[in-house]
Design a protein around this motif. Sequence first.
Motif, PDB file in Angstrom:
ATOM      1  N   SER A  14     -22.851 -11.378  23.931  1.00 40.31           N
ATOM      2  CA  SER A  14     -21.530 -10.762  24.027  1.00 40.31           C
ATOM      3  C   SER A  14     -20.825 -11.345  25.251  1.00 40.31           C
ATOM      4  CB  SER A  14     -21.669  -9.245  24.190  1.00 40.31           C
ATOM      5  OG  SER A  14     -22.259  -8.944  25.452  1.00 40.31           O
ATOM      6  N   GLN A  15     -19.557 -11.046  25.379  1.00 41.43           N
ATOM      7  CA  GLN A  15     -18.807 -11.513  26.544  1.00 41.43           C
ATOM      8  C   GLN A  15     -19.433 -10.969  27.830  1.00 41.43           C
ATOM      9  OE1 GLN A  15     -14.632 -10.848  26.162  1.00 41.43           O
ATOM     10  NE2 GLN A  15     -14.135 -12.055  27.953  1.00 41.43           N
ATOM     11  N   LYS A  16     -19.858  -9.710  27.799  1.00 37.67           N
ATOM     12  CA  LYS A  16     -20.491  -9.090  28.969  1.00 37.67           C
ATOM     13  C   LYS A  16     -21.812  -9.789  29.307  1.00 37.67           C
ATOM     14  CE  LYS A  16     -22.404  -4.704  30.540  1.00 37.67           C
ATOM     15  NZ  LYS A  16     -22.745  -3.325  30.169  1.00 37.67           N
ATOM     16  N   GLU A  17     -22.621 -10.062  28.292  1.00 36.54           N
ATOM     17  CA  GLU A  17     -23.900 -10.733  28.510  1.00 36.54           C
ATOM     18  C   GLU A  17     -23.691 -12.149  29.043  1.00 36.54           C
ATOM     19  OE1 GLU A  17     -26.571  -8.542  25.047  1.00 36.54           O
ATOM     20  OE2 GLU A  17     -25.308 -10.254  24.522  1.00 36.54           O
ATOM     21  N   LEU A  18     -22.689 -12.847  28.520  1.00 38.40           N
ATOM     22  CA  LEU A  18     -22.389 -14.196  29.011  1.00 38.40           C
ATOM     23  C   LEU A  18     -21.984 -14.148  30.475  1.00 38.40           C
ATOM     24  CD1 LEU A  18     -22.054 -17.228  28.522  1.00 38.40           C
ATOM     25  CD2 LEU A  18     -19.708 -16.753  27.764  1.00 38.40           C
ATOM     26  N   ALA A  19     -21.160 -13.182  30.837  1.00 37.46           N
ATOM     27  CA  ALA A  19     -20.729 -13.039  32.234  1.00 37.46           C
ATOM     28  C   ALA A  19     -21.935 -12.764  33.139  1.00 37.46           C
ATOM     29  CB  ALA A  19     -19.696 -11.921  32.359  1.00 37.46           C
ATOM     30  N   GLN A  20     -22.825 -11.873  32.704  1.00 34.00           N
ATOM     31  CA  GLN A  20     -24.028 -11.569  33.486  1.00 34.00           C
ATOM     32  C   GLN A  20     -24.908 -12.798  33.625  1.00 34.00           C
ATOM     33  OE1 GLN A  20     -25.652  -8.378  31.138  1.00 34.00           O
ATOM     34  NE2 GLN A  20     -24.567  -6.787  32.276  1.00 34.00           N
ATOM     35  N   LEU A  21     -25.077 -13.529  32.550  1.00 29.50           N
ATOM     36  CA  LEU A  21     -25.900 -14.735  32.554  1.00 29.50           C
ATOM     37  C   LEU A  21     -25.347 -15.754  33.551  1.00 29.50           C
ATOM     38  CD1 LEU A  21     -27.194 -16.632  29.456  1.00 29.50           C
ATOM     39  CD2 LEU A  21     -26.108 -17.845  31.300  1.00 29.50           C
ATOM     40  N   LEU A  22     -24.057 -16.028  33.461  1.00 27.94           N
ATOM     41  CA  LEU A  22     -23.460 -17.033  34.337  1.00 27.94           C
ATOM     42  C   LEU A  22     -23.533 -16.622  35.802  1.00 27.94           C
ATOM     43  CD1 LEU A  22     -20.363 -18.069  32.214  1.00 27.94           C
ATOM     44  CD2 LEU A  22     -22.477 -19.358  32.562  1.00 27.94           C
ATOM     45  N   GLU A  23     -23.273 -15.342  36.067  1.00 28.49           N
ATOM     46  CA  GLU A  23     -23.317 -14.865  37.448  1.00 28.49           C
ATOM     47  C   GLU A  23     -24.724 -14.957  38.033  1.00 28.49           C
ATOM     48  OE1 GLU A  23     -22.672 -10.701  39.783  1.00 28.49           O
ATOM     49  OE2 GLU A  23     -21.208 -11.203  38.239  1.00 28.49           O
ATOM     50  N   ALA A  24     -25.720 -14.567  37.252  1.00 27.15           N
ATOM     51  CA  ALA A  24     -27.097 -14.559  37.741  1.00 27.15           C
ATOM     52  C   ALA A  24     -27.716 -15.955  37.765  1.00 27.15           C
ATOM     53  CB  ALA A  24     -27.947 -13.637  36.869  1.00 27.15           C
ATOM     54  N   ASN A  61     -15.293 -18.754  15.900  1.00 24.45           N
ATOM     55  CA  ASN A  61     -14.923 -17.858  14.811  1.00 24.45           C
ATOM     56  C   ASN A  61     -14.234 -16.583  15.302  1.00 24.45           C
ATOM     57  OD1 ASN A  61     -17.089 -16.519  15.893  1.00 24.45           O
ATOM     58  ND2 ASN A  61     -18.312 -16.485  14.026  1.00 24.45           N
ATOM     59  N   GLY A  62     -14.029 -16.453  16.614  1.00 30.51           N
ATOM     60  CA  GLY A  62     -13.263 -15.343  17.174  1.00 30.51           C
ATOM     61  C   GLY A  62     -13.918 -13.984  17.068  1.00 30.51           C
ATOM     62  N   ASP A  63     -15.235 -13.924  16.999  1.00 31.53           N
ATOM     63  CA  ASP A  63     -15.909 -12.631  16.855  1.00 31.53           C
ATOM     64  C   ASP A  63     -16.275 -11.989  18.200  1.00 31.53           C
ATOM     65  OD1 ASP A  63     -18.052 -14.199  17.647  1.00 31.53           O
ATOM     66  OD2 ASP A  63     -19.297 -13.773  15.902  1.00 31.53           O
ATOM     67  N   GLY A  64     -15.920 -12.643  19.316  1.00 31.18           N
ATOM     68  CA  GLY A  64     -16.218 -12.078  20.634  1.00 31.18           C
ATOM     69  C   GLY A  64     -17.655 -12.272  21.067  1.00 31.18           C
ATOM     70  N   GLU A  65     -18.379 -13.094  20.350  1.00 35.12           N
ATOM     71  CA  GLU A  65     -19.775 -13.346  20.672  1.00 35.12           C
ATOM     72  C   GLU A  65     -20.053 -14.841  20.635  1.00 35.12           C
ATOM     73  OE1 GLU A  65     -21.921  -9.379  19.058  1.00 35.12           O
ATOM     74  OE2 GLU A  65     -21.247 -10.784  17.530  1.00 35.12           O
ATOM     75  N   VAL A  66     -21.068 -15.250  21.389  1.00 34.46           N
ATOM     76  CA  VAL A  66     -21.431 -16.658  21.474  1.00 34.46           C
ATOM     77  C   VAL A  66     -22.790 -16.859  20.812  1.00 34.46           C
ATOM     78  CG1 VAL A  66     -21.991 -18.540  23.056  1.00 34.46           C
ATOM     79  CG2 VAL A  66     -20.096 -17.019  23.587  1.00 34.46           C
ATOM     80  N   ARG A  67     -22.815 -17.716  19.829  1.00 34.03           N
ATOM     81  CA  ARG A  67     -24.061 -18.096  19.164  1.00 34.03           C
ATOM     82  C   ARG A  67     -24.759 -19.168  20.011  1.00 34.03           C
ATOM     83  NH1 ARG A  67     -21.181 -15.794  15.735  1.00 34.03           N
ATOM     84  NH2 ARG A  67     -21.744 -15.139  13.654  1.00 34.03           N
ATOM     85  N   PHE A  68     -26.028 -19.426  19.686  1.00 30.95           N
ATOM     86  CA  PHE A  68     -26.772 -20.388  20.504  1.00 30.95           C
ATOM     87  C   PHE A  68     -26.126 -21.764  20.491  1.00 30.95           C
ATOM     88  CE2 PHE A  68     -29.900 -23.637  21.401  1.00 30.95           C
ATOM     89  CZ  PHE A  68     -30.281 -23.240  22.675  1.00 30.95           C
ATOM     90  N   GLY A  69     -25.649 -22.224  19.367  1.00 29.29           N
ATOM     91  CA  GLY A  69     -25.002 -23.540  19.290  1.00 29.29           C
ATOM     92  C   GLY A  69     -23.791 -23.629  20.208  1.00 29.29           C
TER      93      GLY A  69
END
Length: 102
Positions: free
Chosen positions: A29-39, A65-73
Amino acid sequence: MSKLEQALVAIVEVYEDYAKQDERKNLLSQKELAQLLEAQLSSPEFQGKVDPECIQQAMSKLDKNGDGEVRFGEFAQMMAILARGLFRARKGKGKKKKEEDE
């Protein structure tokens, strides 16, 4: 295990660690991506170079695809962009163009 193999395993494991934080275990999710990048980008070489606006921009570019989530690719594409930026920064490439833009 070679350095490259270690790097590849690390990218997959980091993605999996952060993606499994909510019910959508294979997506960030956008939140998880933000946490990942920060950490995960906290060393002096990266610190302070990723702000929330950049995360939003990255998310919109990656989230095809605009779903607000990032797939592994999509995440792997982002890692390639970051690696290229790091390589360019280490080689001093792009400085002249940046200075001209400022």
